[in-house]
Write an enzyme that holds these catalytic residues in place. Structure first.
Site, PDB file in Angstrom:
ATOM      1  N   HIS A   1       4.756  -4.240   1.245  1.00  0.00           N
ATOM      2  CA  HIS A   1       5.881  -5.138   1.499  1.00  0.00           C
ATOM      3  C   HIS A   1       7.225  -4.414   1.422  1.00  0.00           C
ATOM      4  CE1 HIS A   1       3.425  -9.014   0.451  1.00  0.00           C
ATOM      5  NE2 HIS A   1       2.871  -8.275   1.385  1.00  0.00           N
TER       6      HIS A   1
ATOM      7  N   SER B   1       1.095  -7.790   6.535  1.00  0.00           N
ATOM      8  CA  SER B   1       2.317  -8.182   5.835  1.00  0.00           C
ATOM      9  C   SER B   1       3.367  -7.080   5.795  1.00  0.00           C
ATOM     10  CB  SER B   1       1.982  -8.641   4.404  1.00  0.00           C
ATOM     11  OG  SER B   1       1.248  -7.655   3.716  1.00  0.00           O
TER      12      SER B   1
END
Length: 239
Positions: free
Chosen positions: A186, A138
Site C-alpha cells: 500500500h 491494492s
C-alpha cells in the site's frame, strides 16, 4: 440568437458519444483480474481464504520466489491474484471508480503506465517491508489514489472535497490497524503513484511529455532493481 458576425462562422458539431472516452484499460484490467480469480480453484469464499492451485502458486510474490528461484514475473502477476470475493470485490470497485475518473482525463496509455508503475512500486514495497507472501491489486490501486491527488491539485480541485483525500486516510488507517494487510504494498504503491503523477505533470507543464513518460519507465525500472536487490540480500542472509 446570434449576431451577424457569429452567424457567418461555422460551429463544429460534437456528438456526446465522441466526448465520452471509454476507459478501455480500466475495463480490461478488471476483466483480467476477474478471469484470473475465476480460473483459480477454491476462491469462492466471501471472507476466508481458499487460495490454492497452480495459478496462485505460480503468481504470488515472495522474496524466496524472486531469489534464489528467479521467478521475476511474480512482481507483476501477484497484482492479479486475490484471496476471496471480498478482496477482489473491494479492489475492483475502487479500480472502477478511479478508472472512470482518471483514464478519460489523462488517456488510456498514461493510465496504463501509471497503473503498472504503481504495481511495480507496490511489489518493491512488499519485498522491502516483509518476508511474507503477498497478493492483490491494492498496491496499484493505492498508486491510482496517489496519482489522482496530483491530478486534482494540478486542476485546482480540492483533494478532500472530492473524497479522494478521505479515502486515502481511511485506507491507510485500515492498512496499519488490520492484521494481514500488506503495508509495503500500500505504501509503496501510493508513493509510486504520486511520483508517476508528478513526473507526467512536470513533463506536460514543460511541454516535454516524453520526459514524463521516460521518468515513469525509469521509476518502474528502479522498483524492479530494488526488488531484486532486496530479494537477493534476503536470500543470502543479509535481510
Amino acid at each position: 440568437m446570434r449576431c451577424p458576425e457569429c452567424a457567418k462562422q461555422k460551429t463544429k458539431v460534437v456528438r456526446m458519444r465522441e466526448m465520452a472516452r471509454i476507459p478501455r484499460v480500466t475495463y480490461a484490467l478488471i476483466a483480467i483480474n476477474v478471469v484470473v480469480f475465476l480460473a483459480e480453484r477454491g476462491q469462492f469464499s466471501i471472507y476466508g481464504s481458499g487460495l490454492h492451485g497452480t495459478v496462485a502458486n505460480e503468481a504470488f510474490l515472495s522474496r524466496y520466489a524472486i531469489a534464489p528461484l528467479h521467478q521475476y514475473w511474480r512482481l507483476v502477476t501477484s497484482g492479479f491474484i486475490h484471496e476471496n470475493l471480498l478482496h477482489i470485490g473491494f479492489n475492483m470497485y475502487l479500480l472502477y471508480l478511479l478508472g472512470l475518473m482518471l483514464e478519460p482525463a489523462i488517456g488510456s496509455a498514461r493510465f496504463a503506465l501509471a497503473y503498472f508503475t504503481s504495481l511495480l512500486c507496490g511489489s518493491f514495497g512488499v519485498l522491502l517491508f516483509s518476508a511474507n507472501p503477498s497478493i492483490g491489486a491494492s498496491g496499484a490501486i493505492f498508486g491510482l489514489l496517489g496519482f489522482a491527488v496530483v491530478e486534482l491539485r494540478a486542476r485546482g480541485m480540492s483533494v478532500m472535497e472530492t473524497g479522494i483525500g478521505m479515502l486515502i486516510v481511511l485506507n491507510l488507517v485500515i492498512t496499519f490497524t488490520v492484521p494481514g494487510i500488506s503495508i509495503g504494498a500500500h505504501v509503496g504503491g501510493l508513493v509510486g503513484g504520486l511520483l508517476a503523477g508528478f513526473a507526467l505533470r512536470w513533463g506536460d507543464d514543460h511541454h516535454m511529455p516524453g520526459l514524463g513518460i521516460a521518468a515513469c519507465i525509469l521509476l518502474s525500472a528502479l522498483a524492479v532493481a530494488g526488488s531484486l536487490a532486496v530479494a537477493g540480500a534476503s536470500g543470502t542472509g543479509f535481510a
